[in-house]
Design an enzyme around this catalytic site. Structure first.
Site, short mmCIF file in Angstrom:
data_model
loop_
_atom_site.label_atom_id
_atom_site.label_comp_id
_atom_site.label_asym_id
_atom_site.label_seq_id
_atom_site.Cartn_x
_atom_site.Cartn_y
_atom_site.Cartn_z
N CYS A 135 0.85 -1.22 0.00
CA CYS A 135 0.00 0.00 0.00
C CYS A 135 0.88 1.25 0.00
O CYS A 135 0.66 2.18 -0.76
CB CYS A 135 -0.85 0.11 1.25
N GLU A 207 -3.42 -4.39 -5.27
CA GLU A 207 -3.18 -2.98 -5.61
C GLU A 207 -3.47 -2.75 -7.10
O GLU A 207 -4.10 -1.78 -7.48
CB GLU A 207 -1.75 -2.55 -5.26
C1 LIG Z 1 -5.87 1.00 -2.49
C2 LIG Z 1 -4.89 1.90 -1.85
N1 LIG Z 1 -3.63 1.43 -1.61
C3 LIG Z 1 -2.73 2.27 -0.99
C4 LIG Z 1 -3.05 3.55 -0.61
C5 LIG Z 1 -2.04 4.43 0.01
N2 LIG Z 1 -2.15 4.36 1.42
C6 LIG Z 1 -4.34 3.96 -0.85
N3 LIG Z 1 -4.76 5.20 -0.51
N4 LIG Z 1 -5.28 3.14 -1.49
#
Ligand SMILES: Cc1ncc(CN)c(N)n1
Length: 222
Positions: A135, A207
Site C-alpha cells: 500500500c 493494488e
Molecule cells: C488502495 C490503496 N492502496 C494504498 C493507498 C495508500 N495508502 C491507498 N490510498 N489506497
C-alpha cells in the site's frame, strides 16, 4: 539482499504492471474522467478506514514501544492526512465524510481489505507490516513515477493526489515499514517467511486490481 528487496523482486512483474495501468496513466495525465476518479475516491475512503485498523493491529502486536508508537501514528495519519485529501475531493462533490463512508464496498475492495484484516487478526507484527507494505510502497513508486518530470501544473485536476503520494513524507512511511520488515524478518522462521511472501504478493496483486476496479467502476454482479 534485504528481505523487502527480495519481496519486491518476487512481485516485480505485478509492480511493473501498476505503472502502465490505464487508470494510473490517465490519472497522471489528468485525462481521467471525474466519474471514475470519484468512484475511486469513494472506494478508497472505505479502504483507508480498514487500513487504519490494520496499522492499529500492528501497534498492538509490535515488539517494542517505539514501533507500537509509529504504527499508532500511521493509523492516525491514514485518517487525518489521507482521508482529509479524500474529504476535500468529497466537498467538490458536496458529499459529507459520513456520506462518503456510506458508500458500499465494491467486490475487489472488500476482498483486499478482508485479506489485510485477516493478517491483522492473526499475524505477527512483521506479517502485518508486510501485508500493508505494498500500500505504502506502490503508491510512493506510482506518485514519483507520475511526477518524474516535475510537479503538475496548478490546473491539473488531480494535483493534490499526485503531490501527496510523491511527497517525501509519504516516502518516509514506506522507508520505515521496510526497515521494520528487514530487521524483524532476520529472526522470522521459514514458515513465517513463506506466509510473508504470499501476503506481499497478494497485496501487490490487489493494488493492481484496485486500479482495475476503479477503471471499470466495478459493481457487485447481483
Ligand atoms: C488502495 C490503496 N492502496 C494504498 C493507498 C495508500 N495508502 C491507498 N490510498 N489506497
Amino acid at each position: 539482499m534485504s528481505f523487502s528487496t527480495h519481496l519486491r523482486k518476487l512481485a516485480q512483474p505485478v509492480w511493473d504492471a501498476q505503472l502502465t495501468h490505464p487508470f494510473v496513466l490517465a490519472l497522471g495525465k489528468g485525462t481521467l474522467s471525474e466519474r471514475k476518479f470519484r468512484y475511486y475516491i469513494l472506494q478508497d475512503a472505505r479502504f483507508l478506514a480498514d487500513l487504519a485498523r490494520v496499522f492499529a493491529a500492528g501497534s498492538l502486536r509490535a515488539p517494542d514501544a517505539e514501533s507500537a508508537l509509529r504504527f499508532a501514528k500511521l493509523a492516525e495519519e491514514t485518517i487525518t492526512v489521507e482521508r482529509s485529501l479524500h474529504e476535500n475531493y468529497g466537498k467538490r462533490w458536496k458529499l459529507s465524510p459520513q456520506e462518503m463512508l456510506n458508500e458500499p464496498m465494491s467486490p475487489t475492495n472488500y476482498a483486499y481489505t478482508r485479506h489485510m484484516l485477516a493478517v491483522a487478526q492473526s499475524g505477527t507484527a512483521t506479517e502485518i507490516a508486510v501485508v500493508a507494505l505494498p500500500c505504502a510502497w506502490i503508491y510512493c513508486v506510482v506518485g514519483k513515477h507520475l511526477l518524474k518530470n516535475g510537479p503538475p501544473p496548478a490546473k491539473h485536476p488531480y494535483r493534490d493526489w499526485l503531490m501527496l503520494y510523491a511527497s517525501p513524507e509519504f516516502e518516509a512511511v514506506q522507508e520505515w515499514m521496510r526497515a521494520r520488515v528487514d530487521t524483524w524478518a532476520r529472526t522470522a522462521g521459514h514458515e513465517e517467511k513463506k506466509r510473508m511472501e504470499q501476503a506481499f504478493l497478494i497485496s501487490s496483486k490487489y493494488e493492481w486490481m484496485f486500479w482495475e476496479m476503479a477503471w471499470n467502476e466495478e459493481k457487485w454482479p447481483v
